[in-house]
Every structure is written in structure tokens, then in C-alpha cells.
Design an enzyme around this catalytic site. Structure first.
Site, PDB file in Angstrom:
ATOM      1  N   GLY A  43      15.368  -8.122  -4.001  1.00  0.00           N
ATOM      2  CA  GLY A  43      15.336  -9.224  -3.035  1.00  0.00           C
ATOM      3  C   GLY A  43      14.127  -9.153  -2.119  1.00  0.00           C
ATOM      4  N   CYS A  44      13.797  -7.962  -1.678  1.00  0.00           N
ATOM      5  CA  CYS A  44      12.661  -7.782  -0.768  1.00  0.00           C
ATOM      6  C   CYS A  44      11.343  -8.074  -1.480  1.00  0.00           C
ATOM      7  CB  CYS A  44      12.667  -6.376  -0.180  1.00  0.00           C
ATOM      8  SG  CYS A  44      14.154  -6.051   0.804  1.00  0.00           S
ATOM      9  N   THR A  45      11.264  -7.709  -2.753  1.00  0.00           N
ATOM     10  CA  THR A  45      10.062  -7.993  -3.531  1.00  0.00           C
ATOM     11  C   THR A  45       9.912  -9.501  -3.712  1.00  0.00           C
ATOM     12  OG1 THR A  45      10.189  -5.875  -4.665  1.00  0.00           O
ATOM     13  CG2 THR A  45       8.894  -7.604  -5.743  1.00  0.00           C
ATOM     14  N   ALA A  48       8.750 -11.048  -0.382  1.00  0.00           N
ATOM     15  CA  ALA A  48       7.343 -10.755  -0.098  1.00  0.00           C
ATOM     16  C   ALA A  48       6.419 -11.535  -1.034  1.00  0.00           C
ATOM     17  CB  ALA A  48       7.083  -9.258  -0.211  1.00  0.00           C
TER      18      ALA A  48
END
Length: 154
Positions: A43-45, A48
Site C-alpha cells: 500500500g505504501c509503495t 508513493a
């Protein structure tokens, strides 16, 4: 708890590539300040990468994007290199900024409670006031919603 219209708490944090990023030094630009749990997770990738893909549009609208997590600068540098990211990533290893922005919260997984970063985003106007807050962010569609809000600030 921070509210729309209140001054955004200033901070200076170490950032990717060495050096520091200071919120108040961004004025009169608008700032998209997003908090995320951990570098190089799915999710963070995606988040970003979404902000990176829209970086030119944010810049054209007079905004800078800053991501904050507890990961070290070294981890941020690896994350940026691996995915060719184009956003500022600040390291808040002590959780001070996360706490001041209400992003450091009690979470629960499989019945186990623990402290962690809640995915949330703050839009800060050119005067340093909070213009919009997104809590418990779901990644799909989020970058577009934030970009629309930045553009609506004029």
C-alpha cells in the site's frame, strides 16, 4: 486533535538523500503532508508511486509532497532508488511529528493491539494552515482527490 483552519505544527526532519526538510520553509507553497506506515510495503509503495506519477501536476499547482514514516533515511533512500520515487520522504524515527499530527495511533491486527502510523494526509495552504485532512486513507483514488483539493485552493 488538529482541525481544518488550525496552524500546521512546524517541524524539521531528516530527509532522503541527506539534509533536512522544514515545513515552514516551504511557504508560500502548499504542502501535501502524508503519513504512511512503512517503506516498501504494497500500500505504501502504491501511494508513493501515485504521488510520484502526479508530481508534475502537484508542482504546477504550487504544491510540494512530503511523505513521513518512522523508517530511517537509509531505508527511504533504498525505497526511492528501488521505485524511482519523486517525492520527499522524511524520517520521524522518534514519532514526534506523527504524534503531533495524530498519525501515531493504536491499531489492531488479529486481535493484537499495537501502536503504529495511521495512513493520513494533510493539505497545508501557503499560509501554513491546515486546509483539508484525510484520515484512514485508502490508497486507490487518494492521489487524485488530493490533487483536486490542491487545485481548488488556487
Amino acid at each position: 486533535m488538529l482541525e481544518i483552519g488550525s496552524p500546521a505544527p512546524d517541524f524539521t526532519l531528516p530527509r532522503d538523500g541527506g539534509g533536512e526538510v522544514t515545513l515552514s520553509a516551504q511557504k508560500p507553497k502548499k504542502v501535501v503532508l502524508y503519513f504512511y506506515p512503512k517503506d516498501d510495503t504494497s500500500g505504501c509503495t502504491k501511494e508513493a508511486q501515485g504521488f510520484t506519477e502526479a508530481a508534475d501536476a502537484f508542482a504546477a499547482a504550487g504544491a510540494v509532497v512530503i511523505g513521513v514514516s518512522k523508517d530511517s533515511v537509509a531505508k527511504h533512500d533504498k525505497f526511492i532508488a528501488k521505485y524511482d520515487l519523486g517525492v520527499i520522504l522524511a524520517s520521524d524515527e522518534a514519532s514526534d511529528v506523527c504524534e503531533r499530527y495524530g498519525a501515531w495511533v493504536e491499531k489492531s491486527m488479529y486481535g493484537k493491539k499495537y501502536m503504529g502510523i495511521e495512513r493520513c494526509t494533510y493539505l497545508i495552504d501557503g499560509d501554513g494552515k491546515i486546509s483539508q485532512i484525510w484520515r484512514k486513507v485508502k490508497v486507490p483514488g487518494h492521489v487524485d482527490a488530493v490533487l483536486d483539493a490542491v487545485k481548488s485552493l488556487g
